[in-house]
Design an enzyme around this catalytic site. Sequence first.
Site, PDB file in Angstrom:
ATOM      1  N   LYS A 172       3.431   8.479  -4.287  1.00 30.37           N
ATOM      2  CA  LYS A 172       4.077   7.909  -3.174  1.00 30.37           C
ATOM      3  C   LYS A 172       4.370   9.130  -2.165  1.00 30.37           C
ATOM      4  O   LYS A 172       4.632  10.035  -2.108  1.00 30.37           O
ATOM      5  CB  LYS A 172       5.199   7.288  -3.562  1.00 30.37           C
ATOM      6  N   CYS A 207       6.542   0.707  -3.346  1.00 28.49           N
ATOM      7  CA  CYS A 207       7.794   0.132  -3.028  1.00 28.49           C
ATOM      8  C   CYS A 207       7.792  -0.146  -1.219  1.00 28.49           C
ATOM      9  O   CYS A 207       6.934  -0.660  -0.993  1.00 28.49           O
ATOM     10  CB  CYS A 207       8.918   1.205  -3.387  1.00 28.49           C
ATOM     11  N   GLU A 218       6.689  -0.388 -10.270  1.00 27.67           N
ATOM     12  CA  GLU A 218       7.344   0.997 -10.100  1.00 27.67           C
ATOM     13  C   GLU A 218       8.374   0.923 -11.099  1.00 27.67           C
ATOM     14  O   GLU A 218       9.131   0.032 -11.311  1.00 27.67           O
ATOM     15  CB  GLU A 218       7.812   1.204  -8.817  1.00 27.67           C
TER      16      GLU A 218
END
Length: 537
Positions: free
Chosen positions: A357, A411, A292
């Site tokens: 995401k 994440c 990321e």
Amino acid sequence: MTWLAETAMLSHGWRRFLLLVVAGALAGLSIPPLFIVPTLFVAFPIWVWCLDGAERKSGLRRLFGPAFSIGFAFGWGYFTVAFHWLGAAFFVDGGVMIALMPFAILALAALIALFWGAASALAHLLWSHGSWRILTLATFVTIAEWARGHVLTGFPFDLLGYALTPNDEMMQITSVIGIYGLTFVAALLAMTPALIWPADNRPLSRRLLPIFLALGVIAAQLGYGYNRLAGTTATPRQDVSMRLVQPMVYEHADWGSADPVALIDRLLMLSDMRMNPEDQGLADITHLVWPESSLPFFLSAYPDALARIARMLPDGAMLLAGAPRQQYEPGDATSGQPFNSLLAIDNNGEVVASYDKSHLVPFGEFLPFQEFFGRLGIKQFVPGAEGWGHGDARRRLMNLPNTPKFLALICYEILFSGDLGDTAGAQYILNITNDAWFDGSIGPAQHAHHARVRAVEEGMSLIRAANSGLTFSTDPLGRITAELAPLQMAALDVRPDQRLASTVFSQVRYWPLLIVLGAGLLVSVAVSRGGRKRRTR
């Protein structure tokens, strides 16, 4: 301990509040990666004893009176310690906001502590003075932990159950009951010393029975984990060979400072580096993974990037890169909020698939109540856009050409136990992350530990590519099989393992826990009513 129990029961006002803040802070030392677990058995009984002595009020003060403040104070101490590492983000960008750090941490801890305050108040409504009272409080604490993991997108860092996962053996029980189930167990066990003291006139053998039962549960947890580890074989896949790059890209904090050419040069160099004389570089790699924020710019800002990537990748290989993605609408070339994405790029330089995401970090990647906070000059931490768009959680399962299906998580999406999306058919988990905001703190190690527990719950190998650490792979039992040191600019070659047969948790999720919590509520109501009837006779 009798003295401590009596002090807690008789305390009131600011002295009780301060005692509980200190007790909560002590309990906070049990979080990953500290794992000072005995502190739970000292701290949580103080919460119970304070509720034993709490004044009963009427009206709204029955809910938002002493019992609420008891749980709130304990939670404020716990979450201040548990979330202190978030302050490291204030040192980014020259530390211009460092003066706000202690206030922000205390405010966040106070906000989360409201859940424990509510749990304490509701438990006190059904309070009894026998052994069942710890079941009542443990039930409501678990409900509160579930709520904070789901309300307003959720913030499930440092759930209480993680304290009972300090090693590979103790992690294994989450394959059956999940981390929320272990949270209930942790709360219940931590409160058992409240049944031993004060001594009263009970014989010592009767008083010590609860603590022996608690130790027996922990021993059983260790035994189950030992047998599962000894009796399960992890088999590496032969159809997937991955190279994970840990590039140490710090331009994520300021997109204006990003030099696309220099960053691509670094990433390409690390991707094709030879780590030993036998290393063939990318020749035998099927998937190259960049974490990321490894590309803190839109690829449209550097059109030659895709061509350079294509020249580097061998035939049939694919790059999985963490990068922003601009969404487009017909007739509008720049409409819509951009996404924080995982892009799949083939050896022709084409983006063949992406995952956007979906679980964004509040105040980090999007601003709740944006209009209100915007007027106060508050904006999200992550630069590059006026907030990120929410992706579709149903698209986390990626099915790429010549690639086994895998679950893509970016994440902190890895934190959401039982809420990872459609896992049917997924062979392993790929988690790309950027924890560089929190370098120098316990945050990256804590985040990595949470991710390992997801691998155990799901029975899938975890591949984790981090910007500055921790980059590693695990087997489906959560054991680390290969890793890079934190803050090491390097690459790591790994193979995911074959997925295990479905775990109990992956099949039933949290339905058994909901039944247990429902039973806990029914028992608490029955015991509380029985106690009231005896007092009125």
